[in-house]
Scaffold this motif. Structure first.
Motif, mmCIF file in Angstrom:
data_model
loop_
_atom_site.group_PDB
_atom_site.id
_atom_site.type_symbol
_atom_site.label_atom_id
_atom_site.label_comp_id
_atom_site.label_asym_id
_atom_site.label_seq_id
_atom_site.Cartn_x
_atom_site.Cartn_y
_atom_site.Cartn_z
ATOM 1 N N UNK A 56 1.023 -1.608 0.223
ATOM 2 C CA UNK A 56 -0.111 -0.127 0.260
ATOM 3 C C UNK A 56 1.713 0.811 0.260
ATOM 4 N N UNK A 57 1.766 1.626 0.850
ATOM 5 C CA UNK A 57 2.939 2.513 0.972
ATOM 6 C C UNK A 57 3.641 2.667 -0.812
ATOM 7 N N UNK A 58 3.518 1.788 -1.074
ATOM 8 C CA UNK A 58 4.771 1.599 -2.372
ATOM 9 C C UNK A 58 3.855 1.923 -3.657
ATOM 10 N N UNK A 59 2.300 1.611 -3.422
ATOM 11 C CA UNK A 59 1.425 1.878 -4.309
ATOM 12 C C UNK A 59 0.887 3.845 -4.252
ATOM 13 N N UNK A 60 1.412 4.119 -2.486
ATOM 14 C CA UNK A 60 1.006 5.872 -2.784
ATOM 15 C C UNK A 60 2.558 6.607 -2.965
#
Length: 290
Positions: free
Chosen positions: A276-280
């Motif tokens: 999720x952090x990478x997509x953000x």
């Protein structure tokens, strides 16, 4: 050979016509059916003459007779129970060594058991009882904790007990703490089939004391048994469970064109949280760099 608190005793079955017709559990205990050689004399006495309710020298938290019941039903009691005469109670005895054998003999339905009578003072009887169990490798850490408490109740200091039991004072102190554990955990530690070791129990208790964690000890005891969790497996499962239940915190913080990371949370984050952090981050860079 058998042990009589340090004295070697050899048991010989004396054949006779009467014992040949008795069940295996009874034949060995016929009057005169056992002969004590070297030191000590073995007597066959009525099982009811031994006061097993007197647990002064029982250092197991639970006798745990288990498979010994069937063995004694088939073969009889192969090693004598060590007892001492009860004062002012002629013909009755207090057990010193052999609570497990005595419990199993009761469950197996025996009437008589072999005993060695030793008129020992309390201190010598305590030491003999504990040493006998340790030499048989039948004590677990919870049993040792019970033993420490029993010795302490006789007036000995923790340091004196630790020296007597050949352990450090710190270990003796830690073992005593086991007695304050929840009953469901103590029962599991006493039952070899659960797979719950002292280290398993310590891990559960340390985790349950965290202010941010609510732990159902009984559920985890059942999981350890059902999934055969090692201590390392248990720690991983606890971390996963705790992560799944805690409120989700942002791993990535943005202020204008500045991006910062919470490294501690990132290190402990699950694969899903990192994804999720990478997509953000990807969305942020697309927005700011086209």
């Amino acid at each position: 050979p058998s042990k009589d608190g340090g004295a070697s005793v050899t048991l010989l079955r004396r054949p006779d016509a009467a014992s040949a017709t008795k069940p295996a559990g009874e034949a060995a205990l016929a009057d005169g059916g056992l002969v004590g050689l070297a030191e000590g004399t073995i007597h066959a006495v009525p099982l009811g003459s031994i006061d097993f309710e007197n647990r002064q020298f029982q250092y197991r938290c639970d006798p745990r007779p288990g498979l010994l019941v069937e063995s004694i039903r088939r073969l009889g009691v192969q090693e004598p129970i060590v007892v001492r005469p009860l004062p002012n109670d002629g013909g009755r005895y207090q057990p010193i060594c052999g609570f497990r054998r005595g419990t199993a003999a009761q469950l197996a339905g025996l009437d008589r058991v072999p005993v060695i009578v030793r008129d020992l003072p309390d201190s010598a009887a305590q030491t003999l009882a504990y040493t006998d169990n340790e030499e048989r490798a039948t004590l677990n850490d919870l049993d040792r904790a019970c033993a420490i408490t029993t010795f302490r109740q006789s007036g000995q200091t923790l340091a004196e007990v630790a020296e007597l039991l050949h352990m450090s004072g710190r270990r003796a102190e830690h073992l005593q703490e086991l007695l304050a554990y929840p009953e469901v955990l103590k029962r599991a530690m006493s039952d070899d089939s659960t797979g719950v070791s002292t280290t398993h129990a310590l891990t559960l208790m340390q985790t349950s004391r965290r202010p941010d964690v609510t732990l159902d000890i009984g559920v985890w005891v059942r999981r350890i048994r059902a999934e055969k969790l090692s201590v390392a497996d248990l720690k991983r499962a606890l971390r996963k469970e705790i992560r799944a239940k805690r409120p989700r915190k942002a791993l990535v913080h943005r202020r204008g064109d500045v991006v910062s990371f919470n490294l501690k949370l990132l290190r402990d984050a699950s694969d899903e949280e990192r994804k999720h952090a990478r997509l953000e981050l990807e969305q942020f860079f697309k927005k700011t760099h086209g």
